[in-house]
Motif scaffolding. Structure first.
Motif, short mmCIF file in Angstrom:
data_model
loop_
_atom_site.label_atom_id
_atom_site.label_comp_id
_atom_site.label_asym_id
_atom_site.label_seq_id
_atom_site.Cartn_x
_atom_site.Cartn_y
_atom_site.Cartn_z
N PHE A 4 -5.99 -34.68 -27.08
CA PHE A 4 -7.03 -34.13 -27.95
C PHE A 4 -7.83 -35.29 -28.51
O PHE A 4 -7.27 -36.25 -29.04
CB PHE A 4 -6.40 -33.32 -29.08
N VAL A 5 -9.16 -35.20 -28.44
CA VAL A 5 -10.03 -36.28 -28.91
C VAL A 5 -10.98 -35.71 -29.96
O VAL A 5 -11.66 -34.70 -29.73
CB VAL A 5 -10.85 -36.88 -27.74
N GLU A 6 -11.03 -36.36 -31.13
CA GLU A 6 -11.98 -35.95 -32.15
C GLU A 6 -13.39 -36.31 -31.71
O GLU A 6 -13.60 -37.34 -31.05
CB GLU A 6 -11.66 -36.65 -33.48
N PHE A 7 -14.36 -35.51 -32.13
CA PHE A 7 -15.75 -35.80 -31.78
C PHE A 7 -16.19 -37.13 -32.38
O PHE A 7 -17.02 -37.84 -31.80
CB PHE A 7 -16.67 -34.67 -32.26
N GLN A 8 -15.63 -37.48 -33.54
CA GLN A 8 -16.02 -38.73 -34.18
C GLN A 8 -15.59 -39.94 -33.35
O GLN A 8 -16.12 -41.05 -33.54
CB GLN A 8 -15.40 -38.84 -35.59
N ALA A 9 -14.62 -39.75 -32.45
CA ALA A 9 -14.13 -40.86 -31.63
C ALA A 9 -14.90 -40.99 -30.33
O ALA A 9 -14.60 -41.87 -29.52
CB ALA A 9 -12.64 -40.67 -31.35
N ILE A 10 -15.88 -40.12 -30.09
CA ILE A 10 -16.68 -40.16 -28.86
C ILE A 10 -17.99 -40.90 -29.18
O ILE A 10 -18.79 -40.42 -30.00
CB ILE A 10 -16.95 -38.75 -28.35
N PRO A 11 -18.21 -42.08 -28.61
CA PRO A 11 -19.36 -42.90 -28.99
C PRO A 11 -20.70 -42.18 -28.91
O PRO A 11 -21.56 -42.35 -29.78
CB PRO A 11 -19.29 -44.08 -27.99
N SER A 12 -20.90 -41.38 -27.89
CA SER A 12 -22.20 -40.73 -27.72
C SER A 12 -22.45 -39.62 -28.74
O SER A 12 -23.58 -39.16 -28.91
CB SER A 12 -22.32 -40.15 -26.31
N ARG A 40 -15.66 -40.63 -41.37
CA ARG A 40 -14.80 -39.73 -40.60
C ARG A 40 -14.00 -38.88 -41.58
O ARG A 40 -13.78 -39.28 -42.73
CB ARG A 40 -13.87 -40.53 -39.69
N PRO A 41 -13.53 -37.71 -41.14
CA PRO A 41 -12.76 -36.86 -42.06
C PRO A 41 -11.40 -37.47 -42.35
O PRO A 41 -10.96 -38.40 -41.67
CB PRO A 41 -12.62 -35.55 -41.27
N PRO A 42 -10.70 -36.96 -43.37
CA PRO A 42 -9.34 -37.43 -43.64
C PRO A 42 -8.48 -37.36 -42.38
O PRO A 42 -8.70 -36.54 -41.50
CB PRO A 42 -8.83 -36.47 -44.72
N GLY A 43 -7.49 -38.25 -42.31
CA GLY A 43 -6.67 -38.36 -41.10
C GLY A 43 -5.78 -37.16 -40.86
O GLY A 43 -5.72 -36.22 -41.66
N ALA A 44 -5.06 -37.24 -39.76
CA ALA A 44 -4.14 -36.16 -39.39
C ALA A 44 -2.93 -36.16 -40.32
O ALA A 44 -2.66 -37.12 -41.04
CB ALA A 44 -3.70 -36.34 -37.94
N VAL A 45 -2.19 -35.06 -40.30
CA VAL A 45 -1.00 -34.91 -41.12
C VAL A 45 0.17 -35.66 -40.48
O VAL A 45 0.45 -35.49 -39.30
CB VAL A 45 -0.64 -33.42 -41.30
N GLY A 46 0.83 -36.47 -41.28
CA GLY A 46 2.03 -37.16 -40.83
C GLY A 46 1.74 -38.41 -40.02
O GLY A 46 0.61 -38.79 -39.77
N GLY A 47 2.84 -39.06 -39.61
CA GLY A 47 2.73 -40.24 -38.77
C GLY A 47 2.80 -41.55 -39.50
O GLY A 47 2.90 -42.62 -38.88
#
Length: 777
Positions: free
Chosen positions: A188-196, A285-292
């Motif tokens: 799964f890839v966040e849109f914010q991580a896609i350069p274009s 970018r939005p707050p990070g994912a839960v956990g980790g």
């Protein structure tokens, strides 16, 4: 040593190895099932009809045949590139739209919009826990595939998309794009991580959660995630990644508290907790994912009553007697993958802070330059999170000072909440603020002014993350866990100041690496100390125990089995002493009839009876106190083991039998319930009861064959009563103790019983032989 003893030891070890292997295998199977989504705990997934989604057809000319399909996003259209060079314009439902995402590769998301200044409005998703999503793919034909989304991962049911897909979630009746599914990697890839696309996303996360225009900036590597604030140009979050396939270099294990917070209060388990900027990004970018991650410093809590941490408690902030100094707003002058520079200008001074990720693990360098007035400024250490062991925290603050060419680590008494302890007569080489397993170590690499301040902070001002657990019963109220902070003075003159901040686990190999990377001889390894009331006694024993236990761990790769083998080693080491004690106790039991006769003869003269009994013991070469010797010998080892569990980071989060003994530094948990019970809490710990049962059995075995109370001597009756009392006392005392300590004492008592049984059988055989040779005996 008797062969049967050896066989028993081997069988016990193999049994625990088998348990460990079996439960570890079961846990691995569960983890694998979770990764592949083959779990029966999830309710069945349901695919929505294609007509329910806001699909749009893309044509090359008005009224033409569709070449691909997309998703309507508030007037714009999000689709997937069906060619290496998507056309600059297309027609969507008769409307001409322009390609905004230039240089999008084949099969990557693309964005068309009515005007060149349009943006991709994704809203502000407030997702927590596990949600159902739909994956929209347009090749070879439009299709919808359901899946679960949790903590940044997609969990599929029986089917997966046959091509790349857009991930959609439903909010208030509207389907909104969440991210992108890459078929080849399954990620799964966040849109914010896609350069274009990243520069085209409309900012949704204003800093309304914080006062003013506070912004957050992220630096991270494989060891640490650092979140800086423009208020104070300081560290507001220091998050340590959990050890995993994704972060193999990290040595931090996930524990029960991490899982509980992620489940009960996801907002407090996001890393970072706020919208944040990354290098070269124009929008947050939005707050990070839960956990980790494990939050090393207190970040505030977010529930029905949000409590934000004041910037004066951030790490590496400059503070003074004027509160506004801590709130000073900095601007970012440069921001790269490994470095960030903040700058603030006041009428009488200019401050520049440059943070650089160190090559050493869990370390960051700070270059501080102050042009102008430097009077009355202090640099903060930050406030560590709380670590719980045996229902209490293990916070300590200390510093290292050089006395007559020799470095010494001094421990400070914790100041009361609201108090400030100021010292101006020492030059600390470094200061340490630790919760027992993790530490904030601030080392001034440049010469600074003498002295320090230690500040006690009320828990309500810097609430621990544990305070969000079970809000109805509040097992960990914030007020019970105050925070502590070190302040280092800034000299009134001089040039640039350099500091090294170590923010990580107190693990020996890690501290060695940081030692080697730092200039001079800082001796950070001395930060790892044994704590406790009897640490001066336990320290040498603890070092021996850890050395032996580490050796067994290298063989078994299990700290639980290493603890069991450690007890075997100590039993073998103390075998002659224990055997001597057992023999002495047997001789005392044989003298029981004579002792009873003396007590009957001098019934009215108890003092004389006592003298006669002691004379009898002396003649028969029996010491009535020998039965206490093995216990007395083992007490230093028991204390040492307790201090070892409080001080050895390697055991934190170390699992022995998954699902039961998940953390050797915490009590075992067989099962739990909602409403807490006095003393017991809401978890049932089995090991203390097993320990109590074994101690009761040992007490009965030690009492000998005499079971009739009327025929017991006073001493035997006292021993029986004391044994019963001690069984209850130890069960209660060990109930909240770490499972590793329970495992150690349980193994030791079990081996002691077996040794006593074997020794008694050997002595019985010898006595029978003596009676055959000399019937008079």
């Amino acid at each position: 040593m008797d062969r049967r003893t050896i066989v028993f030891v081997i069988l016990v070890s193999l049994t625990f190895v088998g348990f460990n292997f079996f439960f570890s295998h079961q846990q691995n199977e569960r983890n694998r099932a979770a990764r592949t989504s083959q779990t029966t705990e999830m309710p069945p997934l349901q695919s929505v009809a294609l007509e329910e989604l806001p699909t749009r057809s893309l044509t090359l000319e008005e009224g033409g045949e569709p070449v691909v399909y997309g998703i309507d996003v508030k007037g714009a259209t999000l689709s997937i590139a069906w060619t290496n060079t998507p056309p600059l314009t297309v027609f969507i439902n008769g409307e001409k739209q322009t390609l905004l995402s230039k240089e999008s590769p084949l099969n990557a998301p693309i964005l068309y919009a009515p005007s060149d200044d349009s943006q991709l409005d994704l809203g502000a998703p407030a997702l927590s826990g596990k949600i159902e999503v739909q994956l929209f793919s347009s090749e070879p034909e439009p299709a919808v595939t359901p899946a679960w989304f949790k903590e940044g991962k997609l969990l599929f049911g029986e089917s997966r998309p046959s091509s790349n897909a857009l991930v959609l979630y439903k909010s208030k009746g509207t389907w909104i794009p969440l991210g992108f599914y890459e078929r080849t990697s399954g990620a799964f890839v966040e849109f914010q991580a896609i350069p274009s696309l990243s520069s085209l996303i409309k900012p949704q996360f204003e800093t309304s959660a914080r006062p003013g225009d506070e912004k957050f900036y992220l630096l991270e590597n494989e060891f640490v995630q650092l979140v800086f604030s423009n208020r104070g140009g300081a560290l507001v979050e220091i998050n340590l990644p959990f050890h995993s396939d994704h972060d193999p270099k990290s040595v931090v294990n996930e524990i029960g508290f991490d899982r509980e917070i992620a489940e009960e209060s996801p907002a407090n388990a996001r890393f970072p907790a706020h919208p944040y900027y990354t290098p070269h990004a124009d929008a947050p970018r939005p707050p990070g994912a839960v956990g980790g991650y494990y939050p090393l410093i207190r970040r505030g809590i977010w529930n029905k009553k949000d409590i934000e941490i004041s910037p004066q408690y951030y790490a590496t902030n400059l503070v003074s007697e004027y509160p506004e100094m801590a709130e000073l707003v900095y601007s970012v002058k440069s921001f790269t993958e490994n470095e960030i520079t903040f700058e603030a200008t006041q009428p009488h001074r200019k401050i520049t802070k440059t943070y650089t990720l160190s090559d050493a693990p869990y370390a960051v360098k700070l270059a501080l330059k102050i042009d102008g007035d430097r009077r009355g400024l202090w640099l903060t250490s930050g406030v560590p999170e709380v670590e719980i062991m045996s229902n209490s925290s293990n916070t300590r603050i200390q510093y290292r000072v050089n006395r007559k060419g020799k470095g010494e680590v001094e421990k400070l008494s914790l100041p009361k909440p609201g108090d400030v302890v100021s010292v101006s007569s020492v030059y600390p080489e470094w200061v340490l603020n630790t919760n027992g397993y993790f530490a904030l170590l601030l080392d001034p690499l440049s010469e600074i002014a003498p002295g320090y301040r230690a500040v006690g902070i009320p828990g309500n001002k810097v609430p621990t993350r544990l305070s969000v657990l079970d809000p109805k019963y509040q097992p960990y109220p914030a007020s019970k866990y105050p925070g502590y902070e070190f302040l280092l003075p800034i000299p009134t003159s001089g040039g640039e100041l350099n500091f090294l901040l170590f923010a990580g686990p107190l693990e020996e190999s890690i501290l060695k690496q940081v030692d080697h990377a730092a200039p001079g001889n800082p001796d950070y390894q001395s930060a790892k100390t044994f704590q406790g009331w009897f640490s001066f006694i336990a320290k040498p024993f603890a070092k021996l125990l850890f050395l032996v236990m580490s050796f067994f761990h290298t063989i078994t790769h299990s700290w639980g089995i290493a603890i069991i083998l450690l007890t075997v080693f100590l039993r073998l080491l103390l075998y002659p002493l224990n055997a001597w004690s057992i023999k002495s106790m047997r001789r005392m039991q044989k003298l029981s009839p004579q002792v009873q006769a003396i007590q009957a003869r001098y019934k009215k003269e108890p003092k004389k009876a006592q003298i006669e009994i002691m004379t009898l013991y002396r003649e028969k070469k029996v010491n009535p106190f020998t039965g206490c010797v093995p216990i007395l010998i083992q007490i230093p080892f028991l204390i040492a083991m307790f201090d070892l569990l409080k001080s050895s980071f390697q055991l934190r989060g170390a699992s022995f039998i998954p699902g039961w003994i998940d953390n050797l530094t915490a009590p075992d948990v067989l099962f739990q319930w909602q409403q807490p019970i006095f003393f017991i809490g809401n978890q049932f710990h089995l090991l203390p009861f097993l320990l109590g049962g074994v101690m009761f059995l040992q007490q009965r075995l030690t009492a000998g064959a005499q079971k009739d109370p009327s025929k017991m001597t006073d001493q035997q009756r006292q021993q029986k009563s004391m044994g019963t009392i001690m069984t209850v006392v130890f069960t209660v005392m060990f109930y909240h103790f770490p499972s590793g300590l329970n495992l150690y004492w349980l193994s030791s008592m079990s081996l002691g019983i077996f040794q006593q049984i074997i020794t008694n059988k050997i002595l019985d055989k010898k006595e029978k032989k003596v009676q055959i040779i000399d019937p008079r005996n």
